[in-house]
Design an enzyme around this catalytic site. Sequence first.
Site, short mmCIF file in Angstrom:
data_model
loop_
_atom_site.label_atom_id
_atom_site.label_comp_id
_atom_site.label_asym_id
_atom_site.label_seq_id
_atom_site.Cartn_x
_atom_site.Cartn_y
_atom_site.Cartn_z
N LYS A 181 -1.99 19.69 -21.64
CA LYS A 181 -3.04 20.46 -20.99
C LYS A 181 -4.27 20.61 -21.89
O LYS A 181 -5.39 20.60 -21.43
CB LYS A 181 -2.49 21.85 -20.62
CG LYS A 181 -3.46 22.72 -19.85
CD LYS A 181 -3.66 22.20 -18.45
CE LYS A 181 -4.70 22.98 -17.67
NZ LYS A 181 -5.27 22.17 -16.57
N GLU B 207 -2.10 10.60 -12.36
CA GLU B 207 -1.50 11.43 -13.42
C GLU B 207 -0.26 12.18 -12.97
O GLU B 207 0.62 12.43 -13.79
CB GLU B 207 -2.53 12.37 -14.06
CG GLU B 207 -2.98 13.51 -13.22
CD GLU B 207 -4.02 14.38 -13.93
OE1 GLU B 207 -3.87 14.63 -15.12
OE2 GLU B 207 -4.97 14.81 -13.26
N LYS C 47 -6.29 12.02 -10.29
CA LYS C 47 -5.32 13.05 -9.89
C LYS C 47 -4.03 12.38 -9.42
O LYS C 47 -2.94 12.77 -9.78
CB LYS C 47 -5.95 13.87 -8.77
CG LYS C 47 -5.73 15.31 -8.73
CD LYS C 47 -6.49 16.21 -9.64
CE LYS C 47 -6.53 15.85 -11.08
NZ LYS C 47 -7.48 16.63 -11.83
N GLY D 280 -2.22 19.47 -34.28
CA GLY D 280 -3.39 18.73 -34.78
C GLY D 280 -2.94 17.49 -35.54
O GLY D 280 -1.82 17.02 -35.36
N GLU E 174 -12.13 10.85 -9.47
CA GLU E 174 -11.28 12.03 -9.69
C GLU E 174 -10.03 11.98 -8.80
O GLU E 174 -8.93 12.30 -9.25
CB GLU E 174 -12.11 13.31 -9.44
CG GLU E 174 -11.33 14.61 -9.32
CD GLU E 174 -10.57 15.01 -10.58
OE1 GLU E 174 -10.68 14.32 -11.62
OE2 GLU E 174 -9.84 16.02 -10.51
N TRP F 13 4.00 17.70 -28.92
CA TRP F 13 3.49 16.58 -28.11
C TRP F 13 3.27 15.45 -29.11
O TRP F 13 2.38 15.54 -29.97
CB TRP F 13 2.19 16.99 -27.41
CG TRP F 13 1.69 15.98 -26.44
CD1 TRP F 13 2.09 15.82 -25.14
CD2 TRP F 13 0.68 14.99 -26.67
NE1 TRP F 13 1.39 14.79 -24.57
CE2 TRP F 13 0.52 14.26 -25.47
CE3 TRP F 13 -0.10 14.65 -27.77
CZ2 TRP F 13 -0.39 13.23 -25.34
CZ3 TRP F 13 -1.01 13.61 -27.64
CH2 TRP F 13 -1.15 12.91 -26.44
N HIS G 268 -17.85 -6.82 -5.29
CA HIS G 268 -18.12 -7.49 -6.56
C HIS G 268 -16.84 -7.72 -7.36
O HIS G 268 -16.90 -7.93 -8.56
CB HIS G 268 -19.15 -6.70 -7.37
CG HIS G 268 -20.45 -6.58 -6.65
ND1 HIS G 268 -21.32 -7.63 -6.51
CD2 HIS G 268 -21.01 -5.54 -5.97
CE1 HIS G 268 -22.38 -7.24 -5.80
NE2 HIS G 268 -22.20 -5.98 -5.47
C1 F6R Z 1 -6.85 15.79 -15.48
C2 F6R Z 1 -7.18 16.68 -16.59
C3 F6R Z 1 -7.77 16.07 -17.80
C4 F6R Z 1 -8.76 17.05 -18.45
C5 F6R Z 1 -9.25 16.50 -19.79
C6 F6R Z 1 -10.28 17.40 -20.44
O1 F6R Z 1 -6.35 16.50 -14.39
O2 F6R Z 1 -6.95 17.84 -16.52
O3 F6R Z 1 -8.36 14.85 -17.54
O4 F6R Z 1 -9.83 17.25 -17.58
O5 F6R Z 1 -8.15 16.36 -20.66
O6 F6R Z 1 -9.74 18.66 -20.70
P1 F6R Z 1 -10.67 19.92 -20.92
O7 F6R Z 1 -11.36 20.17 -19.62
O8 F6R Z 1 -9.75 21.02 -21.32
O9 F6R Z 1 -11.65 19.55 -21.99
#
Ligand code: F6R
Length: 604
Positions: free
Chosen positions: A599, A483, A480, A99, A476, A74, A499
């Site tokens: 992820k 993304e 969703k 990393g 949220e 990535w 506002h």
């Molecule tokens: C959106 C999503 C991300 C995670 C965020 C934090 O659908 O999944 O916004 O919520 O990257 O990830 P975690 O929960 O693994 O710390």
Amino acid sequence: MCGIVGALGNHEVAPLLLDSLKRLEYRGYDSAGIATVNAGRLDRRRAVGKLVHLSDLLVHDPLPGKAGIGHTRWATHGAATTGNAHPHRSGPVAVVHNGIIENFRDLRAELAEAGLMPESETDTETVALLTRLHMDRGLPPREAARATLARLHGAFALLFLFEGEDDLLIAARKGSPLAIGHGHGEMFVGSDAIALAPLTDRITYLEEGDYAFITRAGAEIYDAEGRPANREILQIDLGQTRVDKAGFKHFMAKEIAEQPAVLGNALAHYVKDGQINLPAGVAFAGLDRLTLVACGTAFYACSVAKYWFESLAGLPVEIDVASEFRYREPPMPARSWAIFVSQSGETADTLAALRYCQGKVEKTVAVVNVPTSSIAREADLALPILAGIEVGVASTKAFTCQLLVLALLALKAGHDRGHLDDAQLAAHLAALARLPGLIHQALAVAPEIEKLAEHLAEAQDVLFLGRGPMYPLALEGALKLKEISYIHAEGYASGELKHGPIALIDRTVPVVVMAPHDRLFDKTVSNMQEVLARHGQVLLVSDARGAAEAGAGTWACLRLPEVAEPFAPILYAIPAQLLAYYTAVAKGTDVDQPRNLAKSVTVE
Ligand code: F6R
């Protein structure tokens, strides 16, 4: 984020590495590569895009060998090109990395002086170059890797493979997790146990700062100080690593549908005999403040929980996204707890925020889905959300399970602090117990949402509105949608609309209003009327009462079952998720692996 695998096998490892990389696909990636050692000779193949491109390449140009490493990248430093893809090689060494090597510019300058120039734009290549330099100066592979590791700053998981070494992998962990898999006369390495699931169920997790010399006979592990370290071999439950779509078209659809079951399990775990069943040290009576920190969807779960802790327990709550919290040097009251919410438990910013709070607050608490994760291990107390593996990049069941655990903590706090008596607590617990059934009913609106999504898929912009704890849910819902469908979407507190954002309203902007028939309903509906008066197309998400009172004049109206007021965000998450899902399906985007996203976000 990047996925790492490695194998010292008894058979050809390229197919096996590919299969393990496939199991890590869910983490998100944009290029991939494999290196092997065959009869002492080190070689590699790399390809941009999906793994299928790498496997096609391997068909035309096979990579024999029984020892190898693999990677899904990535991109951080340098675009997603073949030249930037891992493994990176310099002379006799190949490296895969997850990393960031923060001091790579300094190291590059030093390497340039020694005549070693990089071929890629990556920070990772400096690791290969530096190790090569050490080997050119006469160090054997183990010592060369050790010397390299001592020079690296930043967070990383690394795997080294060497020319002439058919029986050696070197693994190192600082910040990003690595799991070593024990086979029969074979050894494996993976970013997580999921990658290794078909190969072995015997796993050793490296601890922070550990490095390991791995041969087919086993793993010699050393701690950050270079002392031999004994790390347990855990027998893991392979059921927990099953990654399949169970007949659904996408992981996301499966994970949305799983919510009644996983919430039911979590409730059974945390509520026993009508009592909240939390570890003994969870007591909120003497606290002055709570701080909740997370990223993305997990942050929106914290934002909902703020309303709960304040209204149910009278406990002041501060919330922040981890990337801001970690650098703003917030003073932390001693009589406070800090709670870190993370699905993966590996999010770099959330982990750094946790480390910032250590020693400053009474207790750090992790609310995580992966119990072996860094955040779970480093917090004073870890509470699993028990959602099961979440593969779809867009978080769904983890969000509602996070909300459930936070709701239980808020109820416990309310009871501990005398804000809720036994009868009130029992009534709230009964309301939570009804949620799995209500979610099951809410899932039945899917066909209606599928039709609406065809229209939403045409939109350029979508707004989500909510009030009270439904405001974070509006955020949220917007996250969703953007993304996975790539449609621009924003969430607003419905009272904020006038506002500024109301300027955006016209006939082309769908506005999703999240409004259960609760004590704030009339206020939210007034704001909705302001939208209707400006020819906005409103999708009202409410219940039968709300629809009857305010459905007139809207573009569409979804009816959910009635739900006890504080916990409505848990139920209303379902239509938000389904709207995003079906809109993405209508647009034909890659629902489970949306572009540019990962992820598990292990870089800051
Ligand atoms: C959106 C999503 C991300 C995670 C965020 C934090 O659908 O999944 O916004 O919520 O990257 O990830 P975690 O929960 O693994 O710390």
